[in-house]
Design a protein around this motif. Sequence first.
Motif, short mmCIF file in Angstrom:
data_model
loop_
_atom_site.label_atom_id
_atom_site.label_comp_id
_atom_site.label_asym_id
_atom_site.label_seq_id
_atom_site.Cartn_x
_atom_site.Cartn_y
_atom_site.Cartn_z
N ASP A 484 -0.73 1.91 -8.19
CA ASP A 484 0.41 2.64 -8.73
C ASP A 484 0.08 4.12 -8.58
N PRO A 485 0.93 4.89 -7.88
CA PRO A 485 0.63 6.31 -7.69
C PRO A 485 0.46 7.08 -8.99
N SER A 486 1.02 6.58 -10.08
CA SER A 486 0.90 7.24 -11.36
C SER A 486 -0.41 6.82 -12.02
N GLY A 487 -1.45 7.55 -11.68
CA GLY A 487 -2.77 7.22 -12.19
C GLY A 487 -3.68 6.62 -11.15
N MET A 488 -3.11 6.20 -10.00
CA MET A 488 -3.88 5.63 -8.90
C MET A 488 -4.77 4.48 -9.37
N LEU A 489 -4.16 3.58 -10.14
CA LEU A 489 -4.85 2.39 -10.62
C LEU A 489 -4.28 1.15 -9.93
N PRO A 490 -5.10 0.11 -9.70
CA PRO A 490 -4.60 -1.12 -9.08
C PRO A 490 -3.47 -1.72 -9.90
N SER A 491 -2.43 -2.20 -9.19
CA SER A 491 -1.26 -2.71 -9.91
C SER A 491 -0.61 -3.88 -9.19
N LEU A 492 -0.18 -3.66 -7.97
CA LEU A 492 0.54 -4.70 -7.22
C LEU A 492 -0.48 -5.64 -6.58
N ARG A 493 -0.33 -6.94 -6.83
CA ARG A 493 -1.32 -7.91 -6.35
C ARG A 493 -0.82 -8.72 -5.16
N PHE A 494 -1.74 -9.07 -4.27
CA PHE A 494 -1.45 -10.01 -3.19
C PHE A 494 -1.49 -11.44 -3.73
N ALA A 495 -0.81 -12.33 -3.06
CA ALA A 495 -0.77 -13.74 -3.48
C ALA A 495 -1.94 -14.50 -2.89
N ILE A 496 -3.15 -14.09 -3.28
CA ILE A 496 -4.36 -14.73 -2.78
C ILE A 496 -5.29 -15.00 -3.97
N GLN A 497 -6.19 -15.97 -3.78
CA GLN A 497 -7.09 -16.36 -4.86
C GLN A 497 -8.23 -15.36 -5.07
N ASN A 498 -8.57 -14.60 -4.04
CA ASN A 498 -9.65 -13.62 -4.17
C ASN A 498 -9.20 -12.51 -5.12
N TYR A 499 -9.70 -12.52 -6.35
CA TYR A 499 -9.20 -11.58 -7.35
C TYR A 499 -10.26 -11.30 -8.41
N PHE A 500 -10.38 -10.02 -8.76
CA PHE A 500 -11.19 -9.60 -9.90
C PHE A 500 -10.28 -9.00 -10.96
N GLU A 501 -10.58 -9.29 -12.21
CA GLU A 501 -9.82 -8.67 -13.30
C GLU A 501 -9.80 -7.16 -13.12
N GLY A 502 -8.61 -6.58 -13.29
CA GLY A 502 -8.45 -5.16 -13.07
C GLY A 502 -7.61 -4.82 -11.86
N GLY A 503 -7.32 -5.84 -11.01
CA GLY A 503 -6.33 -5.64 -9.95
C GLY A 503 -6.85 -5.56 -8.54
N ARG A 504 -8.17 -5.62 -8.34
CA ARG A 504 -8.68 -5.55 -6.97
C ARG A 504 -8.96 -6.95 -6.42
#
Length: 540
Positions: A484-504
């Motif tokens: 998200d450009p407002s704060g440059m924090l992870p927000s929009l997620r891909f539909a994949i199983q590879n995921y860490f809490e926090g959005g990456r």
Amino acid sequence: MKKFIFITGLLMSIFFYSCKEEDHGILPPIEGGGTVEVKDGRVTINPAEYLHAIRNPMKGLREFFGPGYDKVRDEYPYPYGSIIKEYMQWNMLEDNESDGVDKIIAYSNHRWQGVEDINVKVIPRIYIVWMEPWHGGYAKNTYTNNPDDLNGWHWPSDIPGETYDEDNLNVPIIGGYCHPTFQERVKKLVEKAGQAWDNDPRVAYVEMGIIGEFGEHHDPDITTVWAPHDQPNHVENRTWLPGIEKVLGDAFTTAFKNKKVMVRYAYEFKDYEFGIYWDSWAIDEEIKRGYEEMKKLGDRWKTQPIGGEITWNWGSLYKFKSFEEVVADAKTQDLVIQQIRDLHCNHLGGITWANFNDPTFEPNAELLQKTMGYRFLLSNFNYPTNIKPDEPFKISFDVVNTGSSPFYYDWPVEIALLNSQTKEVVWSKTLKTPKISQWMPGDNWNNSAKVYTQPAETNHIEEELTLDKKLDTGDYIISISILDPSGMLPSLRFAIQNYFEGGRHPMGHIGVNTEPVYFEIPTDGFDDMRQDKTLKYKIQ
């Protein structure tokens, strides 16, 4: 090239990658269906699809809460809700022409307090009249003492309310929308709203509103394209407002350069590029007026959001007593899905009172959420096995949008290196080339086959990066995220199983000044997106 059977787990990974590099091959599918290939000093990751719906920004099931009387439940935010409709009363934003932008900002802050902390965006709609008295409407605070009450009439103090002849429907209304100063006041109000909202990161889209009951552009109408709701003939300055279409179209086009604007009916504002909020999805009586007119817009959906709500208390849906009943009915559910796919719907409301703890409703809600808006599948993520500081390296990946609409803003895509133990970011870079608003879904929906006959194209991204930071020699995790450009924090997620809490999304191991022992991240190291409520953005 030798190929090995990958049984499971870390020990076998270590065994496999202890072989010489030229022996590296394709690992058969890991748990969940993903694959890892190592060849010629490069790694290719094909993550398994995340099969559940995702609570992603600015798409899907859209909520509404009447301020002061609709209870926001303890489990909020709901599993999928990321956007809320906010009806904004004119006189609370601006009660007099002399009121400044600061009043709009102050009231918006009051109503939208804390949405950034739960990663929610709002869709504001300015309106004046909730319901007219001849339709059973009543004045604000008739039954409550709520300063934010949406009911009633919210004329600014310098515009007198409506005076009308109840017995003669052919007599124009005096005051209100028909007051001589009204249209000039509208221009100034919209200009101020643009100054307040056009760069506000809390705002997803803006619904035009202002005219008609609930701000829905009827009673009175914007034009005479369609027959009035209450009588067979149009009456100037009673059932419709001459000139208001151009006043509103010009004002909103000028005021909102960054936010997408949506209007109620597809057959109006033909000279403008606005999105649509159709508030009568799947209702038989609105097929011609709504669905067919929206189909005539052609590719409008590629640049402007299509949304609205399933209003289950009237017309052919009147037989249903809840949103849950609507989507549980097989025939109605199929019609809703068809219209979503046909019209490339981004979001739908009507769910405020739905029970997400009902196990029979949850799969229906999940189906709607997966169907609406965008759904980005990532594959072929390719990167070098090891990198060195100040030396360029290439990464590439493919994305396919299996949803119904694009994402309408170009948010940045980030590649990051994470500490392999703590998962903390140690280096990151945003990519220059991705335009995620151009990641289009398919088109021309075949409802029998349940596919787009024009499939979604694969978006291939390839970019050269440089590790411009000194890092300790060792093993890291390379990840991808959309910020998200407002704060440059992870927000929009891909539909994949590879995921860490926090959005990456962790792709695999990568070495800095060394070759990793193994590249695959075991699936038991991934987190479940459904459980992650840590995402947020910042108001700058």
